[in-house]
Design an enzyme around this catalytic site. Structure first.
Site, PDB file in Angstrom:
ATOM      1  CG  ASP A   1      -2.177  -0.803   1.034  1.00 52.42           C
ATOM      2  OD1 ASP A   1      -2.435  -1.246  -0.101  1.00 52.42           O
ATOM      3  OD2 ASP A   1      -2.892  -1.016   2.029  1.00 52.42           O
TER       4      ASP A   1
ATOM      5  NE  ARG B   1      -1.355   3.751  13.529  1.00 50.59           N
ATOM      6  CZ  ARG B   1      -0.591   2.750  13.109  1.00 50.59           C
ATOM      7  NH1 ARG B   1       0.723   2.867  13.129  1.00 50.59           N
ATOM      8  NH2 ARG B   1      -1.119   1.638  12.675  1.00 50.59           N
TER       9      ARG B   1
ATOM     10  CG  ASP C   1      -4.428   3.097  12.735  1.00 49.10           C
ATOM     11  OD1 ASP C   1      -4.405   3.502  13.919  1.00 49.10           O
ATOM     12  OD2 ASP C   1      -4.142   1.932  12.416  1.00 49.10           O
TER      13      ASP C   1
ATOM     14  CB  SER D   1      -4.638  -5.992   8.352  1.00 44.28           C
ATOM     15  OG  SER D   1      -4.194  -4.739   8.832  1.00 44.28           O
TER      16      SER D   1
HETATM   17  N1  ARG Z   1      -8.315  -1.699  16.018  1.00 40.10           N
HETATM   18  C1  ARG Z   1      -7.071  -1.260  16.517  1.00 40.10           C
HETATM   19  C2  ARG Z   1      -7.050   0.234  16.717  1.00 40.10           C
HETATM   20  O1  ARG Z   1      -7.873   0.885  16.187  1.00 40.10           O
HETATM   21  C3  ARG Z   1      -5.903  -1.759  15.720  1.00 40.10           C
HETATM   22  C4  ARG Z   1      -5.695  -1.182  14.373  1.00 40.10           C
HETATM   23  C5  ARG Z   1      -4.417  -1.713  13.825  1.00 40.10           C
HETATM   24  N2  ARG Z   1      -4.279  -1.629  12.432  1.00 40.10           N
HETATM   25  C6  ARG Z   1      -4.073  -2.689  11.637  1.00 40.10           C
HETATM   26  N3  ARG Z   1      -3.730  -2.460  10.406  1.00 40.10           N
HETATM   27  N4  ARG Z   1      -4.180  -3.918  12.024  1.00 40.10           N
HETATM   28  O2  ARG Z   1      -6.224   0.760  17.415  1.00 40.10           O
END
Ligand code: ARG
Length: 407
Positions: A15, A96, A125, A177
């Protein structure tokens, strides 16, 4: 004329590699890739950095953010015992804002007007990246290529990549993922999207199944100084070094898996699996020490603060005045959270079995039922009399109106 510049949060995956070319071709921008090291496993960051240059970035930086992640982010998260929906210790949500801080610094250093990220249009995210960016510099413009091309299927994306000379991984892609850092791993997608399906063993890398865990279990003593972990089994160590060690101990005893349905900020319920052995064990121990050292009203009030803190950070508001004010509250509560906690791990469980502190508020004389008892029972009777006064008045009034015993 020189092209405008964009700072891209780069991971090395398909990506964000496609993002580089897409930003160059579709937006006519020069791309500066930034890879953050927040302690993700199995990543050769120099290789990732080079890859961005191969795809076409004019500059590529790999930045070690690990110590800052522990000192500035995990320390605050631990002070707040942070758990979104009482289950998820905010793994991704914590990294983040730190990554964004570096992206914004790079934008200033390189004179870039734009920052781009590779998040999809459905997750948390994207919110975290964008809100954090504008909180740090409201003039920076954000680009979200993956959200713009969200209509593409995976195969269309691969075709686009091949047609534009972006290297496509030849090995079979993982169906999941995954996002990970020092605090743990988040695993989504594939079969996990069916909430009735049990998570397959192969999603886990840090923990054994509790069926496979040793039958004898294991004890560990973790020490804290002003709320921050500072030793394991009496050996002085930094919080930074304690995390992987605790993770190893908890993981081999089958502790640290979370399987939950989570409410994303964008309104979707999603099935999430986390592997957080170190984080959960450290939070358990930290809470146990707080139980011993925090005065009752502070402890109770803090529970509400903790929940709000987790919500704010989950929802991308790390850089916000309320979050900062709550940090101030939590920091003030940590001054006397110094002492030791003994944890017992056994086949997938982690429980506190001992705690001690020079600042302990536990008073043996007050608590004991033995002869050393110093608790004044006579004052208990008066206390109960007044404590129950309002409901007694209420009960009398109900009797008068013939509605005795009902609310
Ligand atoms: N659901 C979790 C959060 O919002 C994890 C997100 C992680 N991203 C991923 N690409 N698996 O913090």
């Amino acid at each position: 004329m020189a092209r405008d510049k964009v700072i891209l949060a780069y991971s090395g995956g398909l990506d964000t590699s496609v993002c580089i070319k897409w930003l160059m071709e579709e937006k006519d921008l020069d791309v500066i890739a930034v890879v953050g090291d927040v302690g993700q496993e199995r990543q050769d960051l120099e290789y990732v950095r080079q890859k961005a240059l191969e795809v076409g970035a004019i500059e590529s930086l790999a930045i070690d953010m690990r110590e800052e992640f522990v000192d500035e982010y995990l320390t605050k998260a631990l002070a707040a015992n942070s758990m979104y929906e009482n289950k998820y210790p905010l793994v991704s949500a914590l990294s983040r804002p730190l990554i964004v801080k570096y992206l914004v610094d790079c934008a200033h250093e390189y004179g870039a007007d734009y920052i781009a990220h590779g998040c999809t249009g459905k997750g948390n995210d994207q919110v975290r990246f964008e809100v954090a960016i504008t909180s740090l510099d409201p003039d920076i413009k954000v680009l979200a290529p993956v959200r713009e091309w969200d209509l593409l299927t995976r195969n269309q994306e691969i075709e686009w990549a091949e047609a534009h000379g972006v290297p496509v991984p030849t090995t079979k892609e993982s169906p999941y993922s995954i996002d990970d850092n020092l605090w743990g791993r988040a695993i989504e997608c594939g079969i996990l999207e069916d909430p009735w399906e049990e998570p397959p063993e192969d999603i886990y890398t840090l923990t054994r199944s509790s069926y496979e865990a040793p039958a004898e279990g294991e004890y560990v003593i973790i020490s804290f100084e002003e709320g921050v972990p500072c030793a394991l089994d009496g050996k002085k160590m930094s919080f930074y070094d304690i995390i992987p060690q605790m993770s190893e101990i908890a993981g081999r005893n089958g502790f640290g898996r979370v399987d939950m349905i989570e409410n994303r900020l964008v309104g979707v319920k999603s099935r999430e699996c986390y592997e957080v052995p170190g984080a959960l064990a450290i939070i358990e121990a930290h809470k146990s020490l707080e139980d011993l050292c925090l005065e009752r009203e502070v402890l109770h009030y803090k529970l509400g603060i903790e929940q709000k803190w987790a919500d704010l950070v989950y929802n991308g508001l790390w850089f916000s005045p309320l979050k900062e004010a709550l940090d101030g509250f939590c920091a003030s509560t940590q001054k006397l959270v110094t002492g030791d906690v003994r944890l017992q791990f056994y086949k997938g469980s982690c429980v506190t079995v001992g705690r001690r502190s020079d600042y302990s508020l536990y008073d043996y004389g007050l608590a004991t039922y033995d002869e050393d008892d110093s608790f004044d029972r006579n004052s208990a009777a008066g206390f109960i009399d007044l404590h129950g006064l309002p409901t007694r008045v209420w009960a009398r009034q109900r009797r008068k109106t013939g509605q005795e015993g009902t609310v």
